[in-house]
Design a protein around this motif. Structure first.
Motif, PDB file in Angstrom:
ATOM      1  N   ILE A  34       0.929  -1.184   0.003  1.00 42.18           N
ATOM      2  CA  ILE A  34       0.205   0.002  -0.013  1.00 42.18           C
ATOM      3  C   ILE A  34       0.869   1.262   0.023  1.00 42.18           C
ATOM      4  CG2 ILE A  34      -1.771   1.452   1.176  1.00 42.18           C
ATOM      5  CD1 ILE A  34      -2.688  -1.276   2.239  1.00 42.18           C
ATOM      6  N   PHE A  35       2.015   1.083   0.916  1.00 46.88           N
ATOM      7  CA  PHE A  35       2.876   2.532   0.762  1.00 46.88           C
ATOM      8  C   PHE A  35       3.478   2.657  -0.324  1.00 46.88           C
ATOM      9  CE2 PHE A  35       6.518   4.967   2.095  1.00 46.88           C
ATOM     10  CZ  PHE A  35       6.022   5.783   2.897  1.00 46.88           C
ATOM     11  N   PHE A  36       4.135   1.626  -1.042  1.00 45.69           N
ATOM     12  CA  PHE A  36       4.589   1.739  -2.403  1.00 45.69           C
ATOM     13  C   PHE A  36       3.708   2.369  -3.139  1.00 45.69           C
ATOM     14  CE2 PHE A  36       6.055  -0.346  -6.452  1.00 45.69           C
ATOM     15  CZ  PHE A  36       7.087   0.222  -6.524  1.00 45.69           C
ATOM     16  N   LEU A  37       2.559   1.465  -3.555  1.00 50.04           N
ATOM     17  CA  LEU A  37       1.629   2.309  -4.502  1.00 50.04           C
ATOM     18  C   LEU A  37       1.240   3.693  -4.218  1.00 50.04           C
ATOM     19  CD1 LEU A  37      -0.883  -0.537  -5.064  1.00 50.04           C
ATOM     20  CD2 LEU A  37       0.763   0.217  -6.274  1.00 50.04           C
ATOM     21  N   THR A  38       1.174   4.059  -2.834  1.00 46.82           N
ATOM     22  CA  THR A  38       0.856   5.306  -2.374  1.00 46.82           C
ATOM     23  C   THR A  38       1.858   6.541  -3.072  1.00 46.82           C
ATOM     24  OG1 THR A  38      -0.304   4.591  -0.523  1.00 46.82           O
ATOM     25  CG2 THR A  38       0.368   6.841  -0.710  1.00 46.82           C
ATOM     26  N   VAL A  39       3.176   5.998  -2.839  1.00 47.45           N
ATOM     27  CA  VAL A  39       4.377   6.883  -3.204  1.00 47.45           C
ATOM     28  C   VAL A  39       4.094   7.148  -4.696  1.00 47.45           C
ATOM     29  CG1 VAL A  39       6.772   7.149  -3.323  1.00 47.45           C
ATOM     30  CG2 VAL A  39       5.526   6.485  -1.119  1.00 47.45           C
ATOM     31  N   LEU A  40       4.162   5.972  -5.361  1.00 46.10           N
ATOM     32  CA  LEU A  40       4.081   5.824  -6.814  1.00 46.10           C
ATOM     33  C   LEU A  40       2.905   7.041  -7.525  1.00 46.10           C
ATOM     34  CD1 LEU A  40       4.852   2.378  -8.066  1.00 46.10           C
ATOM     35  CD2 LEU A  40       6.544   4.377  -8.068  1.00 46.10           C
ATOM     36  N   ILE A  41       1.831   6.780  -6.948  1.00 46.16           N
ATOM     37  CA  ILE A  41       0.548   7.539  -7.445  1.00 46.16           C
ATOM     38  C   ILE A  41       0.630   8.933  -7.218  1.00 46.16           C
ATOM     39  CG2 ILE A  41      -1.855   7.819  -7.038  1.00 46.16           C
ATOM     40  CD1 ILE A  41      -2.263   4.646  -6.473  1.00 46.16           C
ATOM     41  N   ILE A  42       1.096   8.972  -5.816  1.00 50.33           N
ATOM     42  CA  ILE A  42       1.116  10.685  -5.515  1.00 50.33           C
ATOM     43  C   ILE A  42       2.254  11.422  -6.355  1.00 50.33           C
ATOM     44  CG2 ILE A  42       1.656  12.317  -3.695  1.00 50.33           C
ATOM     45  CD1 ILE A  42       0.355  10.644  -1.556  1.00 50.33           C
ATOM     46  N   SER A  43       3.501  10.687  -6.305  1.00 49.87           N
ATOM     47  CA  SER A  43       4.286  11.471  -7.143  1.00 49.87           C
ATOM     48  C   SER A  43       4.128  11.419  -8.686  1.00 49.87           C
ATOM     49  CB  SER A  43       5.843  10.787  -6.922  1.00 49.87           C
ATOM     50  OG  SER A  43       5.739   9.342  -7.272  1.00 49.87           O
ATOM     51  N   GLY A  44       3.728  10.539  -9.199  1.00 50.83           N
ATOM     52  CA  GLY A  44       3.267  10.445 -10.731  1.00 50.83           C
ATOM     53  C   GLY A  44       2.375  11.301 -11.076  1.00 50.83           C
ATOM     54  N   ASN A  45       1.180  11.339 -10.223  1.00 52.33           N
ATOM     55  CA  ASN A  45       0.107  12.512 -10.805  1.00 52.33           C
ATOM     56  C   ASN A  45       0.655  13.716 -10.380  1.00 52.33           C
ATOM     57  OD1 ASN A  45      -2.289  10.944 -11.792  1.00 52.33           O
ATOM     58  ND2 ASN A  45      -1.643   9.625 -10.028  1.00 52.33           N
ATOM     59  N   LEU A  46       1.609  14.223  -9.371  1.00 46.80           N
ATOM     60  CA  LEU A  46       1.868  15.490  -9.251  1.00 46.80           C
ATOM     61  C   LEU A  46       2.623  15.992 -10.514  1.00 46.80           C
ATOM     62  CD1 LEU A  46       2.878  15.692  -5.611  1.00 46.80           C
ATOM     63  CD2 LEU A  46       1.510  16.883  -6.608  1.00 46.80           C
ATOM     64  N   VAL A  47       3.636  14.894 -10.897  1.00 45.16           N
ATOM     65  CA  VAL A  47       4.494  15.347 -12.103  1.00 45.16           C
ATOM     66  C   VAL A  47       3.376  15.622 -13.432  1.00 45.16           C
ATOM     67  CG1 VAL A  47       6.011  14.623 -13.960  1.00 45.16           C
ATOM     68  CG2 VAL A  47       6.339  14.037 -11.597  1.00 45.16           C
ATOM     69  N   VAL A  48       2.314  14.803 -13.574  1.00 43.52           N
ATOM     70  CA  VAL A  48       1.533  15.183 -14.619  1.00 43.52           C
ATOM     71  C   VAL A  48       0.718  16.747 -14.387  1.00 43.52           C
ATOM     72  CG1 VAL A  48      -0.574  14.526 -15.752  1.00 43.52           C
ATOM     73  CG2 VAL A  48       0.803  12.722 -15.151  1.00 43.52           C
ATOM     74  N   ILE A  49       0.314  16.886 -13.388  1.00 50.14           N
ATOM     75  CA  ILE A  49      -0.166  18.090 -13.009  1.00 50.14           C
ATOM     76  C   ILE A  49       0.550  19.274 -13.306  1.00 50.14           C
ATOM     77  CG2 ILE A  49      -1.544  19.534 -11.220  1.00 50.14           C
ATOM     78  CD1 ILE A  49      -2.536  16.762  -9.748  1.00 50.14           C
ATOM     79  N   PHE A  50       1.756  19.080 -12.807  1.00 44.38           N
ATOM     80  CA  PHE A  50       2.851  20.286 -13.065  1.00 44.38           C
ATOM     81  C   PHE A  50       3.222  20.618 -14.255  1.00 44.38           C
ATOM     82  CE2 PHE A  50       4.214  19.683  -8.378  1.00 44.38           C
ATOM     83  CZ  PHE A  50       3.542  20.805  -8.121  1.00 44.38           C
TER      84      PHE A  50
END
Length: 342
Positions: A34-50
Motif C-alpha cells: 500500500i505504501f509503495f503504491l501510495t508513493v508512486l501514485i502521488i508522485s506520478g500524478n503530481l508530475v502530470v499536474i505540473f
C-alpha cells in the motif's frame, strides 16, 4: 495456552494472515504494497499536474481537461491511500473504525468513478471531433466542458452515497480494517453500481473507439488512394488524419490498461456479491491491482504523448535553472567589452 491466546489477541488484524512482524508489530506485506503504491501514485500524478501547467501545447485539445481531471482524481486516490497505511502503522487507533472504513471506501470509489466517467467522456469527445469536425468547436464549448466535468463529480458522488445507508459495501479498498473485512456486499447494490457506472462506461468506450478507428482507417485509405491517383496535393489533410489517429491511439491505450487492471476487480466483485467465490487474498490483490491504475495512467501518457514529453523536459529545465540560481555565486563575471561596428 493462555499466553498464546493473549499474543494472538494483541496482534493487529492482517487481512492476508501472512507477513506479520512481531518486531514492528504490523502487517509488513500489506504496509509495503500500500505504501509503495501510495508513493508512486502521488508522485506520478503530481508530475502530470505540473507538466500540464507548464506545457501550453497540451491545452490545445479539449480532452486535456478530462486528463487533468483524471490526474487530480488519481492524486487524491494516492492521498486517501495514506489512511490504510497510517491505520496499519497504528496511527489511527483513536478513530472510529467503522466510520473510517466507510469514508475511505466511499472516497476511493468516487474518485475511481470520476476516472472511469472521464475516460468515457474522452472517447465521446474524440468521436465527435472525428465524426463532426466542422461543427466540433460549436458543440464542444468551454462552458459545456466545465459543466460536464462538474456533472461527473456530482454523479460519482451520488452513485456511492447509499454506502452510508446500509445498502452494502461498495468495494474492498478498506478491507485492511477488521470491521471492513466483515462488511458484506449486497447483490442489489452491486447490480446498481454495475448498471449505473461500469456497464454504461464500458459500452460507451467500446462503441466510440470502434467507430473512431474504423473512420481513421477509411480516411487513411482514401488519402492513400487519392495520392496514388493524383499525387500529393494537400499534405495538411494527411497530417491531420495521422495526428487524430495517434492521439486516439494514446487515449485508447490509457482506456485499455484501465479496464484490464479493473476487470479482475469487477469480476471478483460480482462473484463475491453473488456468494459464488470469496477469498481474502483475491480481494486484496484485485483491489490494489485496480488502484495501481492511478499510476499507470500518467506512465502511459508520458511514454506515448510527445507534447507531454516536451512539457516534462521543460519542467525539468525550469527546476534545474532554479537550482542553479540558488547556488552561491563566485566572482562576478567581467563586463563585456564594447564592440566596434563599422
Amino acid at each position: 495456552m493462555n499466553t498464546t491466546e493473549l499474543n494472538h489477541s494483541t496482534e493487529p488484524f492482517c487481512l492476508l494472515d501472512i507477513g506479520y512482524s512481531q518486531i514492528f508489530n504490523t502487517c509488513l506485506l500489506e504496509v509495503g504494497v500500500i505504501f509503495f503504491l501510495t508513493v508512486l501514485i502521488i508522485s506520478g500524478n503530481l508530475v502530470v499536474i505540473f507538466v500540464f501547467h507548464c506545457a501550453p501545447l497540451l491545452s490545445h485539445h479539449t480532452t486535456s481537461s478530462f486528463i487533468q481531471t483524471m490526474a487530480y482524481a488519481d492524486f487524491l486516490v494516492g492521498v486517501s491511500c495514506l489512511i490504510p497505511s497510517l491505520s496499519l502503522l497504528h496511527h489511527l487507533e483513536g478513530f472510529n473504525e467503522k466510520l473510517t472504513c466507510m469514508v475511505f471506501s466511499y472516497m476511493v470509489c468516487v474518485l475511481k468513478s470520476v476516472s472511469m466517467a472521464s475516460l468515457a467522456c474522452v472517447s465521446i469527445d474524440r468521436y465527435v471531433a472525428i465524426t463532426r469536425p466542422l461543427s466540433y468547436t460549436a458543440l464542444v464549448t468551454p462552458c459545456r466542458l466545465r459543466t460536464c466535468i462538474t456533472l461527473i463529480w456530482l454523479y460519482s458522488a451520488l452513485i456511492f452515497l447509499p454506502t452510508f445507508f446500509d445498502w452494502g459495501k461498495p468495494g474492498y479498498h478498506g478491507d485492511v480494517f477488521k470491521w471492513c473485512s466483515s462488511w458484506d456486499t449486497q447483490p442489489l447494490f452491486t447490480a446498481f453500481i454495475v448498471a449505473a457506472l461500469y456497464a454504461p462506461a464500458a459500452f460507451t468506450v467500446c462503441f466510440t473507439y470502434a467507430h473512431i478507428f474504423r473512420i481513421c482507417r477509411q480516411h487513411t485509405r482514401q488519402i492513400s488512394e487519392r495520392r496514388a491517383r493524383f499525387g500529393p496535393q494537400d499534405p495538411e489533410t494527411g497530417e491531420q488524419a495521422c495526428t487524430d489517429k495517434r492521439y486516439a491511439t494514446v487515449l485508447f491505450r490509457i482506456t485499455s490498461v484501465f479496464y484490464l487492471l479493473w476487470l479482475p476487480y469487477i469480476i471478483y466483485f460480482l462473484l463475491e456479491s453473488a456468494g459464488i467465490y470469496h477469498h481474502a487474498i483475491a480481494s486484496f490483490l484485485t483491489t490494489w491491482l485496480a488502484i495501481s491504475n492511478s499510476f499507470c495512467n500518467c506512465l502511459i501518457y508520458s511514454l506515448s504523448n510527445s507534447a507531454f514529453r516536451k512539457g516534462l523536459k521543460r519542467l525539468c529545465l525550469l527546476c534545474l535553472q532554479r537550482t542553479d540560481t540558488k547556488k552561491p555565486l563566485g566572482d562576478p563575471p567581467a563586463p563585456p567589452r564594447p564592440a566596434c561596428h563599422v
